[in-house]
Design a protein around this motif. Structure first.
Motif, PDB file in Angstrom:
ATOM      1  N   GLY A   1      -1.150  -2.172  -8.009  1.00 44.58           N
ATOM      2  CA  GLY A   1      -1.216  -1.576  -6.675  1.00 44.58           C
ATOM      3  C   GLY A   1      -2.308  -0.532  -6.571  1.00 44.58           C
ATOM      4  O   GLY A   1      -3.093  -0.525  -5.613  1.00 44.58           O
TER       5      GLY A   1
ATOM      6  N   GLY B   1       0.794  -1.216   0.000  1.00 40.47           N
ATOM      7  CA  GLY B   1       0.000   0.000   0.000  1.00 40.47           C
ATOM      8  C   GLY B   1       0.829   1.270   0.000  1.00 40.47           C
ATOM      9  O   GLY B   1       0.294   2.363   0.158  1.00 40.47           O
TER      10      GLY B   1
ATOM     11  N   GLN C   1      -5.710  -0.928  -4.265  1.00 39.89           N
ATOM     12  CA  GLN C   1      -5.948   0.046  -3.196  1.00 39.89           C
ATOM     13  C   GLN C   1      -7.188   0.908  -3.467  1.00 39.89           C
ATOM     14  O   GLN C   1      -7.452   1.857  -2.737  1.00 39.89           O
TER      15      GLN C   1
END
Length: 167
Positions: free
Chosen positions: A34, A8, A38
């Motif tokens: 990613g 994260g 997220q």
């Protein structure tokens, strides 16, 4: 990039990417994944545009992440563009890309398009079957969802917890 993205730490992942002398599809896809994971779906799509501006072609992993982002955004227009790109690249029939296309179209309410993608898959897996079943459920097509489940059972498709939750 992948480690930071999975943790994260997207700012750090972005910085590592920027500092690379040579960026490739794997480094870009790690950052795109990613952002998508997220919930920063718009950022994932923006990364793709940057990647393309550098002349780097997407692969199946990239498309899977981007289509997931489009589904989460309910952005069918961008999803259709990505679908066209995946056809041009010859990877729209990849089982993961195909399953994610089904899911994206389902989330966007484009059931007919989801059905077309599903019917174009040469050998649908339990993931693609479940994506189609989930699309029907999400759009309120209970009878089609149950018909899909029955077809899965008849064809001895392996059922998983996601499948059973949908049913």
């Amino acid at each position: 990039i992948n480690m930071y993205a999975k943790c994260g730490e997207l700012i750090k992942a972005q910085k590592v990417l920027e500092d690379l002398l040579v960026r490739d599809v794997f480094s870009w896809s790690s950052l795109i994944a990613g952002y998508a994971e997220q919930g920063r779906c718009k950022d994932a799509l923006d990364c793709f545009e940057q990647m393309r501006s550098e002349g780097i072609a997407a692969n199946a992993i990239t498309f899977t992440c981007l289509l997931k982002a489009c589904g989460n955004l309910r952005d069918c227009q961008e999803g259709r563009k990505l679908h066209c790109h995946s056809i041009e690249k010859g990877i729209s029939s990849d089982i993961y890309v195909g399953s994610t296309l089904i899911s994206m179209y389902g989330k966007c309410g484009a059931i007919v398009e989801a059905e077309h993608v599903f019917s174009d898959l040469s050998e649908p897996t339990n993931v693609s079957w479940t994506a189609m079943l989930s699309a029907y459920v999400e759009q309120g097509h209970a009878n089609k969802a149950l018909d899909t489940y029955r077809a899965m059972v008849k064809q001895s498709i392996c059922l998983n917890t996601v499948t059973l939750n949908c049913v």
